[in-house]
Scaffold this active site. Structure first.
Site, short mmCIF file in Angstrom:
data_model
loop_
_atom_site.label_atom_id
_atom_site.label_comp_id
_atom_site.label_asym_id
_atom_site.label_seq_id
_atom_site.Cartn_x
_atom_site.Cartn_y
_atom_site.Cartn_z
N LEU A 62 24.46 4.19 1.24
CA LEU A 62 24.37 2.91 0.52
C LEU A 62 25.76 2.49 0.02
O LEU A 62 26.10 2.71 -1.13
CB LEU A 62 23.38 3.02 -0.65
CG LEU A 62 23.06 1.71 -1.36
CD1 LEU A 62 22.15 0.83 -0.52
CD2 LEU A 62 22.41 1.96 -2.72
N ARG A 96 28.74 -0.91 0.69
CA ARG A 96 28.68 -2.36 0.52
C ARG A 96 27.79 -3.01 1.58
O ARG A 96 27.07 -3.95 1.31
CB ARG A 96 30.10 -2.94 0.54
CG ARG A 96 30.83 -2.62 -0.75
CD ARG A 96 32.31 -2.80 -0.65
NE ARG A 96 32.93 -1.78 0.18
CZ ARG A 96 34.23 -1.54 0.22
NH1 ARG A 96 35.05 -2.26 -0.50
NH2 ARG A 96 34.73 -0.59 0.99
N ILE A 97 27.83 -2.45 2.80
CA ILE A 97 26.94 -3.00 3.85
C ILE A 97 25.49 -2.64 3.52
O ILE A 97 24.59 -3.49 3.61
CB ILE A 97 27.34 -2.47 5.25
CG1 ILE A 97 28.72 -3.00 5.63
CG2 ILE A 97 26.30 -2.87 6.29
CD1 ILE A 97 29.30 -2.43 6.91
N ILE A 104 22.90 1.06 12.62
CA ILE A 104 23.98 0.08 12.82
C ILE A 104 25.32 0.72 12.46
O ILE A 104 26.31 0.01 12.27
CB ILE A 104 23.77 -1.21 11.98
CG1 ILE A 104 23.48 -0.88 10.51
CG2 ILE A 104 22.65 -2.06 12.53
CD1 ILE A 104 24.65 -0.97 9.64
N ARG A 110 27.16 4.43 13.53
CA ARG A 110 27.81 4.98 14.71
C ARG A 110 26.79 5.82 15.46
O ARG A 110 25.98 6.52 14.84
CB ARG A 110 29.00 5.87 14.32
CG ARG A 110 30.22 5.12 13.85
CD ARG A 110 30.91 4.37 15.00
NE ARG A 110 32.13 3.69 14.59
CZ ARG A 110 32.19 2.41 14.22
NH1 ARG A 110 31.11 1.67 14.20
NH2 ARG A 110 33.34 1.86 13.90
N GLU A 167 29.75 4.63 23.78
CA GLU A 167 29.81 3.20 24.14
C GLU A 167 30.99 2.92 25.07
O GLU A 167 32.03 3.54 24.92
CB GLU A 167 29.95 2.37 22.87
CG GLU A 167 28.73 2.49 21.98
CD GLU A 167 28.92 1.82 20.63
OE1 GLU A 167 29.94 1.13 20.42
OE2 GLU A 167 28.05 1.98 19.78
N HIS A 219 26.14 -3.18 20.41
CA HIS A 219 27.12 -3.14 19.29
C HIS A 219 27.61 -4.54 18.92
O HIS A 219 28.78 -4.87 19.08
CB HIS A 219 28.31 -2.22 19.63
CG HIS A 219 29.05 -1.76 18.41
ND1 HIS A 219 29.69 -0.54 18.33
CD2 HIS A 219 29.25 -2.34 17.19
CE1 HIS A 219 30.26 -0.41 17.14
NE2 HIS A 219 30.01 -1.50 16.43
N VAL A 220 26.67 -5.34 18.43
CA VAL A 220 27.00 -6.72 18.05
C VAL A 220 27.00 -6.94 16.54
O VAL A 220 27.03 -8.07 16.07
CB VAL A 220 26.03 -7.74 18.72
CG1 VAL A 220 26.21 -7.76 20.23
CG2 VAL A 220 24.57 -7.44 18.36
C1 8YV Z 1 33.18 -3.72 15.54
C2 8YV Z 1 32.56 -1.90 13.87
O1 8YV Z 1 32.24 -3.85 16.56
O2 8YV Z 1 33.75 -2.51 11.95
C3 8YV Z 1 33.31 -1.61 12.63
O3 8YV Z 1 33.46 -0.43 12.31
O4 8YV Z 1 32.01 -1.05 14.46
C4 8YV Z 1 32.42 -3.28 14.37
O5 8YV Z 1 32.55 -4.21 13.37
C5 8YV Z 1 34.31 -2.98 16.11
O6 8YV Z 1 35.23 -2.60 15.18
C6 8YV Z 1 34.97 -3.85 17.15
O7 8YV Z 1 35.83 -3.13 17.91
#
Ligand code: 8YV
Length: 312
Positions: A152, A154-155, A229, A231, A260, A278-279
């Site tokens: 938990l 900031r995201i 969301i 890794r 990836e 990974h969007v």
């Molecule tokens: C991006 C991310 O896809 O910020 C991160 O850690 O995984 C994503 O926001 C990535 O950094 C783009 O290369």
């Protein structure tokens, strides 16, 4: 004289253009021989702009003895060996906060899509099944269920706000308890046991490698959903695949994968998984803000000022 930098890989186009105009920039991705490329720029390059998952470790840093700063595009710095950078007095920066809302939107979309099976229902419609086979099968509500947030920060907080708006209850696990109004669970297994949906938002890297393993998925159980969301490395991916195939968890929403952009094709045939390439932060506005921050850190450093978002 413009400061000299290496750009590791072709990244966000606008950011690349600015980097290439403000700095004397060399693109590592284009080099046929990486070692020769590093040798060629060893005595002049003082900065590195990193994009993507390429490993930046002590060996890479030692090949660039004048290196002062590594500025990453992205909040996650798991591809950079932070201890190696620290030992060598190299500054590492990332791009936090500017992507919180976009990533939290992605997390909520995956959650709702996994639980309600919206993408599968659209495939059903597009396959001309509605008229011939009747309504799409019933799913289950997100509202009234418990969302367990693993990590938990900031995201995670931005995700919690959205889930509360969907009438979900929030719990969490972090290494340390935080001053937040949500119940705390002491470990990932307990969090999974107490949750209907487990949302993975931890940083990547060795400390969280395969943190979500068979024990955690067993605790989540056959009615539980997993969303990642963070890794791919945080989850034992082959175990997750098997648990989805055997329906030992109800479903998953995944934006990230272990290797990836290669995704094991077995995932493509799962009808209980929603998969994104990974969007999380992939909007025009957010990617521009990330690039601006990456550039700002380099600019500040080479102007002799403190950087804005330092990691080490
Ligand atoms: C991006 C991310 O896809 O910020 C991160 O850690 O995984 C994503 O926001 C990535 O950094 C783009 O290369």
């Amino acid at each position: 004289m413009k400061p000299e930098i290496i750009i590791t890989a072709r990244g966000h186009a606008g950011t690349m253009a600015t980097l290439q105009s403000e700095f004397t920039a060399h693109l590592l991705a284009d080099a046929p021989d990486r070692a020769a490329f590093l040798k060629q720029h060893a005595n002049t390059v003082k900065g590195v702009a990193t994009f993507g998952p390429m490993t930046v470790d002590g060996k890479f840093m030692d090949a660039l003895p004048k290196l002062e700063i590594i500025s990453n595009f992205g909040v996650g710095v798991d591809a950079i060996n932070l201890d190696d950078a620290k030992k060598r007095g190299i500054i590492v920066t990332n791009t936090p906060d500017v992507l919180n809302e976009a990533v939290a939107d992605t997390a909520l979309a995956l959650l709702l899509n996994a639980v309600r099976r919206f993408p599968q229902s659209e495939v059903y419609l597009r396959g001309a099944n509605w008229a011939s086979r009747g309504p799409y099968p019933l799913t289950t509500d997100a509202g009234g269920k418990v969302l367990g947030i693993l990590g938990l920060g900031r995201i995670g907080e931005a995700i919690a706000k959205r889930a509360i708006a969907c009438n979900m209850q929030i719990r969490y696990h972090n290494r340390r308890k935080k001053d937040v109004p949500y119940p705390y669970d002491p470990d990932p297994v307990t969090l999974a046991k107490n949750s209907d949906v487990l949302m993975v938002v931890t940083p990547g890297g060795p400390e969280t490698n395969k943190l979500v393993n068979a024990k955690v998925l067993d605790a989540l159980g056959p009615q539980g959903f997993l969303v990642n969301i963070a890794r791919g490395s945080v989850i034992d991916e082959p175990v997750l695949l098997r648990y989805l195939q055997e329906k030992r968890i109800a479903g998953a929403g995944l934006d990230v994968f272990a290797d990836e952009p290669r995704v094991p094709p077995e995932f493509f045939t799962l009808e209980n998984a929603v998969l994104f390439p990974h969007v999380g932060s992939a909007t025009v506005e957010t990617r521009k803000a990330m690039g601006d921050l990456q550039i700002e850190n380099l600019r500040l450093h080479f102007a002799g000022k403190p950087v804005k978002t330092r990691v080490v």
